[in-house]
Design an enzyme around this catalytic site. Structure first.
Site, mmCIF file in Angstrom:
data_model
loop_
_atom_site.group_PDB
_atom_site.id
_atom_site.type_symbol
_atom_site.label_atom_id
_atom_site.label_comp_id
_atom_site.label_asym_id
_atom_site.label_seq_id
_atom_site.Cartn_x
_atom_site.Cartn_y
_atom_site.Cartn_z
ATOM 1 N N GLU B 129 0.866 -1.179 0.000
ATOM 2 C CA GLU B 129 0.000 0.000 0.000
ATOM 3 C C GLU B 129 0.897 1.221 0.000
ATOM 4 O O GLU B 129 2.115 1.104 0.180
ATOM 5 C CB GLU B 129 -0.909 -0.008 1.243
ATOM 6 C CG GLU B 129 -1.886 -1.169 1.218
ATOM 7 C CD GLU B 129 -2.776 -1.230 2.451
ATOM 8 O OE1 GLU B 129 -2.683 -0.329 3.305
ATOM 9 O OE2 GLU B 129 -3.562 -2.191 2.528
ATOM 10 N N GLY B 340 28.066 3.464 -26.983
ATOM 11 C CA GLY B 340 28.344 4.898 -27.084
ATOM 12 C C GLY B 340 27.068 5.694 -27.299
ATOM 13 O O GLY B 340 26.018 5.361 -26.739
ATOM 14 N N GLU B 364 9.796 -6.550 -5.204
ATOM 15 C CA GLU B 364 9.974 -7.877 -4.562
ATOM 16 C C GLU B 364 10.956 -7.779 -3.392
ATOM 17 O O GLU B 364 11.764 -8.672 -3.166
ATOM 18 C CB GLU B 364 10.482 -8.929 -5.565
ATOM 19 C CG GLU B 364 9.483 -9.310 -6.632
ATOM 20 C CD GLU B 364 8.361 -10.220 -6.155
ATOM 21 O OE1 GLU B 364 7.359 -10.300 -6.863
ATOM 22 O OE2 GLU B 364 8.466 -10.845 -5.067
#
Lengths: 264, 381
Positions: B129, B340, B364
Site C-alpha cells: 500500500e 556509445g 519484490e
C-alpha cells in the site's frame, strides 16, 4: 472424419541448401531439419477441421504421414505435439533419390494403409518447390483434387475450398475422398504446448518399409524416377547493384529502369 | 546468442526450445513498440499461456507443468531475453497461484486452480500500500466479515496487472492483532467495488501496467478466503522467496539480452581501423559483463536447487535477488557505454534494458531489505 496430413522435413529455411556431389540429391544430413513451413499450415487446418467436427459431436483422427530418413521423426514429433493423434513414417533406404512422381507413388501406397477421407498438405516444399505432388497424389488415389486452398469447408460428403488465384479466388467443391493443398493465407499455425510435447512421445507411431506398404522397389528411388539431375552449379554471386544519382531527374531514371525491366 | 544451459531432463530441454521460439518470434519483435506505447500485450499472455508457460511450477494434477524451480526460472530468463515485461508478468502470475496451491483447501484448488494455471487467466497480487511497502505488515486496507462475505475497503498500491488482471489476491486487515491481523482473499476482477486506477507513469516496463486498486465496499464470498483468517502475513512471507528467485531470473535474462546486443555491436563497429571488441578497454568490459551474468545465473540456480530439494533457501534467494539485479543494472549501464551515443538512443534496445532493470533493485523487496534478510541470517548464526 479421418484426415491424413502429409508433412516433409526440409533443410532449415534460412540455411544454405546444398546438393550432395555424389548423387545430386539435397543434403539432408549436414543441416538442421525443420517441418516444411506450409505443412505447418496443413497440420493446423487438419486440427481445426477435427476440432470443429468434434464440437458438433463428430469423430475422427488426424494422422501425420511422412516419407524421409530416420531424422524426419523430428518433424513427426512436431506435428504430434501440435495435436495430431498418430503418425506413420515411411522410411526405407530404397526410397532415396525418389523424384516427385516416385514420391507420389510411394505416398499413395502408404496412404493405402491408413483409413482416410481427406489428405491435406502444403502446396509446395521449400527445398524442391515443384508444387506438383498434391495433384499427382490425387491422381494416384483417384481422389478429388483441391489445390491452393486458402479456406476449407467440410460438408456432408463434400469439401469446398476457396482456391487462391493470381487475381482473387475460385470456389471449388468436390466429393470426398479428396486431396487438399493449402497456402499460407489459410490460418495461423499454433505453437505446440508443453503438454503437447510431452503427450507426443506417447502417441502411436508406425514405421513402414517398402514391403510393409506394398511398394515395388523398381518404382521408387533413382531407378523408379523419371527425372534425373544431370548437373548442378552454385548460384553465381550477387552482382553489384546499379547506383542511380539523383540530379533532379531521379524519379524518371527509376521509372525508366522499371520500364526496362518490364515492371511497369 | 543461445545460452548453453544445464538442464535436468529431455522434457526441460524441449520446454526451453519452445520458450526460445516464443521469445524470439512473439516477444522480442513487439517489445519496443508496446513499451513505447505503454500497452499491455494481453493477447500475448494467452499465447504463452496456451503453450503452458503460466503454470509451470505447479503440480500436473491441477493443470500445472510439474516443473522444478530450476527449470521454471530458466524459462523466465529466456522470456526476459525477449521482453522483460512479459517475463515479469509470468513471474507475478506464478506468485498469485502460490497461496491457493500452498494454503488452499482441496475444494478451493479444484474450483479455481486449473483455470489459474490453464493459461487463459492473468492474476495480480495486492500486498503493498502507499504507506506499507517494505513494512508490509502495517497495511491498512480492511476486510470486514458480513454474513457469508467479506467487505473490502481501502487502497492497494503497486499492483502489477492492475486493470488487466482477471483476479486479484488481496491482503487485508481483519483484526488489529500484530501477528495474525492480516488475511488473504481471492477476488474476481469483475467484483463490484474493485476499482483499478489509471496505470502509474513509469520509467520503464511500461507494457506491464502497475496501478492502485481502490476497494470500495467490495463483497467477496467468504469461501474465497485463502488459509484461515489471520494467516495472511504468513502466506505473504512464504511466497516472497519464490518471487525473489523469479526476479533474479528475469534480471539475468535482461542482462543477457544487453550483453548479446553489446557484443554483436562491438564485433561489428570499426574505429581506428579495427573492431572495437579488439580494444582491451571494450573487451574487458564485455568480459566483466559476461562473468557477472554467469555468476548471477549460477546463484539463482543454486538457490532454486535448494528449493527443489526441499531445503530452506530464504537467505540464498535474497542473495540471488541482490546479486542478479545489481549485476543487471551494471551490465545494462555498461551495454549503453559499449554502444556509445547509439546506446543512448531508442534505436537500440540497451537504454530500455537499463530503464527496465532499475526497478528490479526495488520491487519484490528492495535490495536493502534483501541485505537485511541476509544479515539477520548471519546474526542468528
Amino acid at each position: 472424419m479421418n484426415i491424413v496430413v502429409c508433412v516433409k522435413q526440409v533443410p532449415d529455411t534460412w540455411a544454405e541448401k546444398k546438393l550432395s556431389p555424389d548423387d545430386k540429391t539435397v543434403d539432408r544430413v549436414g543441416v538442421d531439419g525443420v517441418m516444411n513451413e506450409l505443412d505447418e499450415y496443413a497440420v493446423e487446418e487438419a486440427l481445426r477441421i477435427k476440432e470443429a467436427l468434434s464440437a458438433q459431436g463428430g469423430g475422427g483422427e488426424v494422422t501425420v504421414l511422412t516419407m524421409g530418413p530416420d531424422k524426419s521423426v523430428e518433424t513427426i514429433r512436431k506435428a504430434l505435439s501440435m495435436g495430431a493423434d498418430k503418425a506413420v513414417h515411411l522410411v526405407d533406404p530404397a526410397l532415396h533419390g525418389s523424384d516427385a512422381l516416385a514420391t507420389s507413388y510411394a505416398l499413395s501406397k502408404a496412404l493405402g494403409t491408413i483409413e482416410h477421407d481427406l489428405v491435406i498438405l502444403g502446396v509446395e516444399s521449400t527445398d524442391a518447390r515443384m508444387s506438383v505432388l498434391p495433384a499427382m497424389l490425387a491422381e494416384r488415389l483417384g481422389a478429388s483434387q483441391l489445390t491452393f486452398a486458402r479456406k476449407v469447408e467440410v460438408g456432408t460428403g463434400t469439401v469446398k475450398i476457396e482456391r487462391q488465384t493470381d487475381s482473387g479466388y475460385d470456389v471449388v467443391e468436390a466429393p470426398i475422398p479428396a486431396v487438399v493443398s493449402v497456402v499460407e493465407k489459410i490460418n495461423e499455425p499454433r505453437y505446440p504446448s508443453f503438454k503437447g510435447i510431452m503427450a507426443a512421445k506417447k502417441k502411436p507411431l508406425t514405421t513402414l518399409t517398402l514391403a510393409d506398404a506394398g511398394i515395388e522397389a523398381d518404382n521408387v528411388g533413382f531407378a523408379g524416377s523419371g527425372t534425373e539431375v544431370t548437373d548442378f552449379a552454385a548460384r553465381p554471386p550477387k552482382q553489384a547493384g546499379q547506383i542511380v544519382k539523383d540530379e533532379g531527374d531521379g524519379g524518371s531514371k527509376l521509372a525508366d529502369f522499371l520500364a526496362q525491366q518490364k515492371f511497369i | 546468442m543461445v545460452v548453453d544451459r544445464e538442464l535436468p531432463s529431455d522434457e526441460a530441454r524441449e520446454l526451453l526450445a519452445l520458450t526460445r521460439q516464443l521469445a524470439s518470434e512473439e516477444l522480442a519483435p513487439r517489445a519496443a513498440e508496446f513499451e513505447e506505447r505503454g500497452e499491455c500485450p494481453r493477447e500475448l499472455f494467452r499465447t504463452i499461456g496456451r503453450a503452458g508457460l503460466l503454470g509451470l511450477a505447479y503440480p500436473e494434477e491441477h493443470g500445472g507443468g510439474g516443473q522444478p524451480y530450476e527449470v521454471y526460472l530458466q524459462v523466465l530468463e529466456e522470456l526476459a531475453i525477449g521482453w522483460a515485461a512479459v517475463a515479469l508478468g509470468v513471474s507475478v502470475h506464478t506468485l498469485t497461484c502460490h497461496p491457493i496451491a500452498q494454503f488452499g483447501t482441496d475444494e478451493q484448488k479444484r474450483r479455481w486452480l486449473p483455470d489459474m494455471l490453464g493459461g487463459e487467466l492473468l492474476g495480480a497480487y495486492c500486498l503493498s500500500e502507499a504507506q506499507a511497502g517494505s513494512d508490509a505488515g502495517s497495511l491498512a486496507a480492511r476486510a470486514r466479515r458480513d454474513g457469508d462475505a467479506y467487505v473490502l475497503d481501502g487502497t492497494k498500491a503497486w499492483v502489477t496487472h492492475g486493470g488487466v488482471a482477471d483476479y486479484y489476491d488481496i491482503f487485508c486487515r481483519t483484526s488489529e492483532d500484530a501477528r495474525r491481523g492480516i488475511s488473504l482473499v481471492l477476488a474476481d476482477a469483475d467484483t463490484p467495488g474493485l476499482l483499478p486506477q489509471s496505470p502509474e507513469k513509469k520509467m520503464g516496463l511500461r507494457a506491464s501496467p502497475t496501478a492502485q486498486l481502490v476497494l470500495e465496499g467490495a463483497r467477496v464470498d467468504a469461501d474465497r478466503l485463502i488459509g484461515a483468517e489471520g494467516d495472511g502475513l504468513r502466506i505473504a512471507l512464504s511466497a516472497l522467496d519464490g518471487g525473489r528467485l523469479g526476479i533474479s531470473a528475469v534480471a539475468t535474462g535482461v542482462a543477457q539480452a544487453a550483453l548479446d546486443v553489446a557484443t554483436a555491436y562491438a564485433r561489428e563497429r570499426q574505429q581506428f581501423g579495427q573492431r572495437i571488441v579488439d580494444f582491451q578497454g571494450v573487451s574487458f568490459m564485455l568480459a566483466d559483463m559476461a562473468t557477472g551474468i554467469e555468476a548471477a545465473r549460477a546463484l539463482y540456480l543454486s538457490a532454486a536447487r535448494r528449493r527443489d530439494a526441499g531445503k530452506p533457501y530464504g537467505p540464498q534467494a535474497s542473495m540471488a535477488k541482490v546479486f542478479a539485479t545489481d549485476n543487471a543494472m551494471k551490465v545494462t549501464t555498461d551495454a549503453v557505454q559499449v554502444l556509445g551515443g547509439y546506446g543512448y538512443t531508442s534505436d537500440f534496445p540497451v537504454e530500455r534494458y537499463m530503464r527496465e532493470v532499475k526497478v528490479m533493485q526495488i520491487f519484490e523487496g528492495t535490495n536493502q531489505i534483501q541485505r537485511m534478510v541476509i544479515g539477520r541470517s548471519l546474526a542468528a548464526g
